[in-house]
Enzyme design. Structure first.
Site, PDB file in Angstrom:
ATOM      1  N   SER A  74      49.210 -74.226 -48.841  1.00 16.25           N
ATOM      2  CA  SER A  74      50.515 -73.790 -48.337  1.00 16.25           C
ATOM      3  C   SER A  74      51.606 -74.829 -48.479  1.00 16.25           C
ATOM      4  CB  SER A  74      50.393 -73.357 -46.887  1.00 16.25           C
ATOM      5  OG  SER A  74      50.220 -74.480 -46.059  1.00 16.25           O
TER       6      SER A  74
ATOM      7  N   HIS B 212      46.949 -67.551 -47.757  1.00 16.44           N
ATOM      8  CA  HIS B 212      48.260 -67.426 -48.411  1.00 16.44           C
ATOM      9  C   HIS B 212      48.221 -66.550 -49.659  1.00 16.44           C
ATOM     10  CE1 HIS B 212      50.340 -70.190 -45.753  1.00 16.44           C
ATOM     11  NE2 HIS B 212      49.164 -70.782 -45.672  1.00 16.44           N
TER      12      HIS B 212
ATOM     13  N   LYS C 122      50.065 -63.012 -42.587  1.00 20.71           N
ATOM     14  CA  LYS C 122      51.100 -63.552 -43.473  1.00 20.71           C
ATOM     15  C   LYS C 122      51.660 -62.407 -44.329  1.00 20.71           C
ATOM     16  CE  LYS C 122      48.837 -68.037 -43.220  1.00 20.71           C
ATOM     17  NZ  LYS C 122      49.606 -68.682 -42.164  1.00 20.71           N
TER      18      LYS C 122
END
Ligand code: PMP
Length: 399
Positions: free
Chosen positions: A195, A223, A251
């Site tokens: 990230s 992610h 996310k």
């Protein structure tokens, strides 16, 4: 006579110490999770007044689905039909059709036999690594805190290898490889997309090394979930070489929660043994329903995201910025921490939220702005972002 523990916990002193070291953190209230949000003028204010709307380039809401009406509708329906909370552990009475349906969908998406939803990605990492109870954990040096914490809590030996370096992993394994170690259980664990650097682990090479030494591979796709079709593992066709796939619903899928995908026996083991699953209330049904709806919408959102990513990267590189990585996360590395902070401040004045990331979060000399575009940014938003970077970079003397 009893001995007194006179000192207790001097938390104010500890906070002052953090302040002195530049490590004190604060909450950052916003009025929305959309690509445009208003930020509280004073974060300490209990009832904050919010300032002008700003463009958010700091959220992990990559596909913009946390603010999508269709996702919100699915969550609202589940709340009304099933309940706002699961009410208990899934093993007691909290296992609802929303969970079952999401897990079937996740297993399909990840091309595995089965999936299991946890109440967060953090809980999934900690619960899974401890439940696997490995003798040795080989861990990328930039792995997420929840992997680090799960590894520590598991009590296994932790061997940290250089970031994204499969040769270093092979060396670490060769160093520990003795006759006695052949009875040990070894786990390699790595993020797929990192990230802060926006780069991708060399998963094929890692699987090769793991095969050579008889280790299991666990990949954290927090992610990558939703942004890549089936994650990076799926895109590269590695689902039969990766033993444990972890993802988050929090996310790109715009909801809340985490999950593990893998073989039937892995999931059965986890639902029996993973303490963060067994001893925690099931994922809230609205979050499960929202994530499932988000999976339907992800492909079309993805196209918008990549268009924005490409335009931003190209624009920034043309200006002369050093943009790292090769994913949807754009770390703009400026080096000096004061420059990164000055850039952050100028961007904020220009109506952009794109925070400076400094040591100790990243190594000294690599301070950066972490730019996370969203599918829901318009062309005009991207142009505004580029113009702000150009003006701010010139003012700070970076261009
Ligand atoms: N793994 C990685 C790589 C992450 O970045 C995060 C969240 N920052 C997590 C796991 C934890 O996921 P969650 O936010 O769903 O707890």
């Amino acid at each position: 006579m009893s001995l007194q523990h006179a000192h207790g916990f001097d938390l104010e002193a500890r906070l002052r110490e953090r302040e002195r070291a530049g490590l004190r953190r604060d909450l950052a209230p916003v009025d929305s999770v959309a690509a445009r949000a208003r930020v509280a003028a004073d974060p300490k204010d209990d009832q904050p007044t919010f300032g002008d709307e700003q463009l958010v380039f700091a959220a992990n809401n990559y596909l913009g689905l946390a603010g999508d009406e269709r996702v919100a509708e699915a969550a609202a329906r589940a709340a009304a039909d099933i309940g706002t909370g699961a009410g208990a552990s899934r093993l007691v009475v909290g296992d609802t059709p929303a969970h079952r349906s999401l897990e079937r969908r996740l297993a399909e998406e990840k091309n595995t036999e089965r999936a299991l939803a946890f109440s967060s990605g953090y809980a999934a990492n900690v619960g899974t690594i401890t439940a696997l109870d490995p003798d040795v954990i080989f861990s990328d040096e930039l792995n997420h805190a929840s992997i680090v914490d799960g590894s520590q809590l598991s009590g296994g030996d932790v061997e940290v290898y250089d970031h994204c370096d499969a040769d270093a992993l092979a060396e670490a394994m060769a160093d520990r490889d003795t006759n006695a170690s052949h009875d040990e259980s070894w786990l390699v664990v790595t993020d797929s997309v990192f990230s802060m650097d926006g780069d991708v682990a060399p998963l094929e090479a890692i699987c090769d090394v793991a095969d050579e030494f008889g280790a299991w591979v666990m990949v954290d796709e927090a992610h990558a979930t939703g942004v890549y079709d089936g994650g990076i593992v799926g895109e590269r066709g590695l689902e039969h070489r990766v033993d444990v796939q972890l993802g988050t619903l929090s996310k790109a899928l715009g909801a809340q929660g985490g999950f593990i995908a893998g073989d039937e026996v892995l999931i059965e083991h986890l639902l029996n043994v993973a303490r963060s699953f067994v001893f925690s209330t099931g994922l809230a049904p609205p979050a499960a329903a929202a994530a499932e709806r988000a999976l339907d919408l992800a492909p079309e959102q993805r196209d918008h995201l990549w268009r924005n990513v490409d335009r931003l990267r190209e624009g920034l590189e043309t200006m002369g910025y050093d943009v790292w990585g090769d994913t949807h996360i754009l770390p703009i590395v400026v080096g000096d921490r004061a420059d990164a902070v000055a850039l952050d401040e100028r961007l904020r004045e220009a109506g952009l939220i794109a925070p400076a990331i400094r040591p100790p979060t990243v190594p000294e000399g690599t301070s950066r702005i972490r730019l996370a575009p969203q599918a829901t940014h318009t062309d005009a938003d991207i142009d505004r972002c580029l113009a702000a970077f150009e003006a701010a970079g010139e003012e700070v003397g970076l261009l």
